[in-house]
Scaffold this motif. Structure first.
Motif, PDB file in Angstrom:
ATOM      1  N   ASP A  64      39.309  41.113  31.727  1.00  0.00           N
ATOM      2  CA  ASP A  64      40.267  42.652  32.318  1.00  0.00           C
ATOM      3  C   ASP A  64      40.766  42.879  30.787  1.00  0.00           C
ATOM      4  OD1 ASP A  64      42.316  43.788  32.970  1.00  0.00           O
ATOM      5  OD2 ASP A  64      43.562  42.370  33.491  1.00  0.00           O
ATOM      6  N   HIS A  65      40.540  43.663  30.994  1.00  0.00           N
ATOM      7  CA  HIS A  65      41.112  44.842  29.508  1.00  0.00           C
ATOM      8  C   HIS A  65      42.560  44.875  29.002  1.00  0.00           C
ATOM      9  CE1 HIS A  65      36.535  45.126  29.347  1.00  0.00           C
ATOM     10  NE2 HIS A  65      36.923  44.972  28.455  1.00  0.00           N
ATOM     11  N   ASN A  66      43.082  45.033  30.110  1.00  0.00           N
ATOM     12  CA  ASN A  66      44.236  45.263  30.579  1.00  0.00           C
ATOM     13  C   ASN A  66      44.761  46.645  30.298  1.00  0.00           C
ATOM     14  OD1 ASN A  66      45.510  43.408  31.437  1.00  0.00           O
ATOM     15  ND2 ASN A  66      44.742  42.251  29.613  1.00  0.00           N
ATOM     16  N   LEU A  67      44.221  48.309  30.336  1.00  0.00           N
ATOM     17  CA  LEU A  67      43.965  49.000  29.794  1.00  0.00           C
ATOM     18  C   LEU A  67      44.809  50.023  30.893  1.00  0.00           C
ATOM     19  CD1 LEU A  67      40.884  49.867  27.505  1.00  0.00           C
ATOM     20  CD2 LEU A  67      43.246  48.974  27.182  1.00  0.00           C
ATOM     21  N   GLN A  68      44.374  49.460  31.965  1.00  0.00           N
ATOM     22  CA  GLN A  68      44.362  50.493  33.795  1.00  0.00           C
ATOM     23  C   GLN A  68      45.154  49.663  33.843  1.00  0.00           C
ATOM     24  OE1 GLN A  68      41.092  52.045  35.378  1.00  0.00           O
ATOM     25  NE2 GLN A  68      39.718  51.133  33.932  1.00  0.00           N
ATOM     26  N   ASP A  69      46.297  50.229  35.249  1.00  0.00           N
ATOM     27  CA  ASP A  69      47.194  49.913  35.824  1.00  0.00           C
ATOM     28  C   ASP A  69      46.562  49.571  36.801  1.00  0.00           C
ATOM     29  OD1 ASP A  69      49.346  51.005  34.918  1.00  0.00           O
ATOM     30  OD2 ASP A  69      49.586  53.296  35.678  1.00  0.00           O
ATOM     31  N   GLY A  70      46.753  47.940  37.047  1.00  0.00           N
ATOM     32  CA  GLY A  70      46.299  47.563  38.449  1.00  0.00           C
ATOM     33  C   GLY A  70      44.671  46.802  37.449  1.00  0.00           C
ATOM     34  N   SER A  71      44.422  46.407  37.047  1.00  0.00           N
ATOM     35  CA  SER A  71      43.187  45.736  36.608  1.00  0.00           C
ATOM     36  C   SER A  71      43.521  44.741  36.603  1.00  0.00           C
ATOM     37  CB  SER A  71      42.980  46.074  34.943  1.00  0.00           C
ATOM     38  OG  SER A  71      43.932  45.290  33.648  1.00  0.00           O
ATOM     39  N   ALA A  72      44.441  43.618  37.091  1.00  0.00           N
ATOM     40  CA  ALA A  72      44.484  42.128  37.433  1.00  0.00           C
ATOM     41  C   ALA A  72      44.101  42.986  38.813  1.00  0.00           C
ATOM     42  CB  ALA A  72      45.695  41.834  37.110  1.00  0.00           C
ATOM     43  N   ASP A  73      44.497  43.465  39.311  1.00  0.00           N
ATOM     44  CA  ASP A  73      43.882  43.231  40.760  1.00  0.00           C
ATOM     45  C   ASP A  73      41.740  43.337  40.657  1.00  0.00           C
ATOM     46  OD1 ASP A  73      46.329  42.984  41.714  1.00  0.00           O
ATOM     47  OD2 ASP A  73      46.580  44.871  41.763  1.00  0.00           O
ATOM     48  N   VAL A  74      42.180  44.596  39.837  1.00  0.00           N
ATOM     49  CA  VAL A  74      40.520  44.557  39.690  1.00  0.00           C
ATOM     50  C   VAL A  74      39.814  43.557  39.677  1.00  0.00           C
ATOM     51  CG1 VAL A  74      38.166  45.977  38.823  1.00  0.00           C
ATOM     52  CG2 VAL A  74      40.728  46.952  39.562  1.00  0.00           C
ATOM     53  N   ALA A  75      39.909  42.920  38.501  1.00  0.00           N
ATOM     54  CA  ALA A  75      39.320  41.533  38.129  1.00  0.00           C
ATOM     55  C   ALA A  75      39.683  40.282  39.140  1.00  0.00           C
ATOM     56  CB  ALA A  75      40.415  41.148  36.683  1.00  0.00           C
ATOM     57  N   ALA A  76      40.231  40.547  39.653  1.00  0.00           N
ATOM     58  CA  ALA A  76      40.550  39.582  40.775  1.00  0.00           C
ATOM     59  C   ALA A  76      39.820  39.992  41.737  1.00  0.00           C
ATOM     60  CB  ALA A  76      41.951  39.104  41.388  1.00  0.00           C
ATOM     61  N   ARG A  77      39.147  40.797  42.370  1.00  0.00           N
ATOM     62  CA  ARG A  77      38.419  41.534  43.472  1.00  0.00           C
ATOM     63  C   ARG A  77      36.928  41.149  42.829  1.00  0.00           C
ATOM     64  NH1 ARG A  77      34.913  45.910  43.935  1.00  0.00           N
ATOM     65  NH2 ARG A  77      34.873  46.256  46.657  1.00  0.00           N
ATOM     66  N   ALA A  78      36.808  41.430  41.490  1.00  0.00           N
ATOM     67  CA  ALA A  78      35.196  40.982  40.980  1.00  0.00           C
ATOM     68  C   ALA A  78      34.776  39.729  41.534  1.00  0.00           C
ATOM     69  CB  ALA A  78      34.827  41.467  39.577  1.00  0.00           C
ATOM     70  N   ALA A  79      36.004  38.607  40.414  1.00  0.00           N
ATOM     71  CA  ALA A  79      36.230  37.270  40.710  1.00  0.00           C
ATOM     72  C   ALA A  79      36.194  36.615  42.106  1.00  0.00           C
ATOM     73  CB  ALA A  79      37.222  36.318  40.257  1.00  0.00           C
ATOM     74  N   GLU A  80      36.471  37.329  43.259  1.00  0.00           N
ATOM     75  CA  GLU A  80      36.131  36.824  44.486  1.00  0.00           C
ATOM     76  C   GLU A  80      34.887  37.783  44.846  1.00  0.00           C
ATOM     77  OE1 GLU A  80      36.685  35.023  48.203  1.00  0.00           O
ATOM     78  OE2 GLU A  80      37.819  35.149  46.839  1.00  0.00           O
ATOM     79  N   ILE A  81      34.140  38.223  44.779  1.00  0.00           N
ATOM     80  CA  ILE A  81      33.163  38.617  44.597  1.00  0.00           C
ATOM     81  C   ILE A  81      31.894  38.111  44.168  1.00  0.00           C
ATOM     82  CG2 ILE A  81      30.392  40.273  44.644  1.00  0.00           C
ATOM     83  CD1 ILE A  81      32.823  42.478  44.736  1.00  0.00           C
ATOM     84  N   ALA A  82      32.153  37.604  42.814  1.00  0.00           N
ATOM     85  CA  ALA A  82      31.145  36.723  42.287  1.00  0.00           C
ATOM     86  C   ALA A  82      31.083  35.140  43.096  1.00  0.00           C
ATOM     87  CB  ALA A  82      31.804  36.344  40.663  1.00  0.00           C
ATOM     88  N   ARG A  83      32.003  34.751  43.471  1.00  0.00           N
ATOM     89  CA  ARG A  83      32.498  33.000  44.257  1.00  0.00           C
ATOM     90  C   ARG A  83      31.707  34.060  45.952  1.00  0.00           C
ATOM     91  NH1 ARG A  83      38.023  33.751  43.228  1.00  0.00           N
ATOM     92  NH2 ARG A  83      38.376  32.597  41.164  1.00  0.00           N
ATOM     93  N   GLN A  84      31.098  33.930  46.435  1.00  0.00           N
ATOM     94  CA  GLN A  84      31.078  34.928  47.548  1.00  0.00           C
ATOM     95  C   GLN A  84      29.556  34.938  47.476  1.00  0.00           C
ATOM     96  OE1 GLN A  84      32.875  38.603  49.414  1.00  0.00           O
ATOM     97  NE2 GLN A  84      34.460  37.369  49.945  1.00  0.00           N
TER      98      GLN A  84
END
Length: 324
Positions: A64-84
């Motif tokens: 999470d580069h923290n360069l865009q609004d909502g970047s933490a949500d994007v990172a969390a979604r990617a993490a969930e996909i990785a677990r799936q």
């Protein structure tokens, strides 16, 4: 999207799995650098499948580069996909991008690769797989041409650079998108990939399409092929320079005769590598040529002062020193 689900083997899925298979280690753990975009998502899914078949571990690292609004949500979604997908461990790393004047793309890349180093240390993994494609390679070469930065940039990205592995350099971006469609994966679209403030975006969206239109299809493939050829030549010259350097460099000194005996391409590398290895300073081409002039255009010059380094020629010997 569970790892036990096996989509039918389409050409796109087969091509990317095959590419991943060629770079997977025989044992241990690897991580996939996952943003959630089509390239990294296809890579993650293929790695999860191939690692399981090979009996090795595969996890993910999300930056999470923290360069865009909502970047933490994007990172969390990617993490969930990785677990799936069955990847484990899944590391989400938040970074601060320092503004050091090199430009937003370079600054973000520096922060990202530092995070990869931390992820490797924390997880004990042996490598990080990145989703750079043939199209990324073509863009890199074209940007290098525009900057006039020589073979260092024209060689593009290597499939293997230390622990960094890039299995998709022979795969087109369209293939990763098709993989995601075929596998039922919902890829994230990064809005920065369409922001014309970034040079790479302008190359991708404007310059390469123009070249394809004016010169015919296949420009991307030709640029990537050029990178491969330049990298082969550059690697050979690098090896020759290192051999000569280790033979002639001692205690921060090297004779002008030793440098003069080498072809220009080797001589410049000897200077650059020697200064980097022994003085901790990286010289650009102009600075390297200024040092080389003490050999090729010697007429009694005085001490050469460059950022972080001084070079003096005395009795036919170049003496390198770091200012106090």
């Amino acid at each position: 999207m569970e790892s036990t689900c096996r989509p039918r083997l389409t050409p796109a899925i087969a091509d990317i799995r095959r590419a991943v298979r060629t770079l997977l280690p025989a044992e241990g753990l690897v991580l996939v650098g996952l943003s959630g975009g089509a390239d990294s998502l296809a890579l993650a899914a293929a790695t999860a499948f191939e690692a399981a078949r090979a009996g090795i571990g595969a996890g993910a690292v999300i930056i999470d580069h923290n360069l865009q609004d909502g970047s933490a949500d994007v990172a969390a979604r990617a993490a969930e996909i990785a677990r799936q997908l069955g990847l484990d461990p899944v590391l989400v790393m938040s970074v601060t991008v320092d503004r050091d004047g090199t430009g937003p793309e370079a600054e973000a890349r520096t922060a990202r690769y530092a995070a990869f180093d931390d992820a490797l240390e924390d997880s004990g993994a042996g490598g990080v797989l990145l989703g750079h494609t043939l199209d990324d390679q073509a863009e890199t070469v074209l940007l290098g041409l525009a900057r006039g930065s020589g073979p260092t940039s024209l060689r593009g990205m290597a499939a293997r650079t230390g622990p960094i592995l890039r299995p998709l350099l022979g795969i087109r971006r369209a293939t990763t998108r098709q993989f995601c469609v075929d596998a039922g994966l919902d890829a994230w679209t990064d809005p920065q990939n369409f922001d014309p403030r970034y040079a790479r975006v302008r190359v991708r969206e404007t310059v390469l399409p123009l070249l394809e239109n004016e010169l015919g299809p296949g420009i991307g493939v030709a640029l990537a092929r050029t990178a491969e050829a330049v990298r082969e030549d550059s690697d050979a010259l690098d090896e020759l320079a290192h051999i000569a350097l280790h033979k002639h460099w001692a205690n921060g000194e090297i004779t002008a005769v030793a440098l003069a005996a080498q072809p220009a391409a080797v001589r410049q590398r000897m200077i650059r590598f020697g200064v980097e290895e022994h003085c901790g300073v990286w010289l650009n081409r102009g600075q390297t040529l200024a040092v080389a002039a003490l050999v090729t255009d010697w007429h009694g010059q005085g001490v050469l002062s460059l950022p972080g380094i001084r070079v003096d020629r005395q009795d036919g010997v170049l003496i390198f020193s770091v200012p106090a």
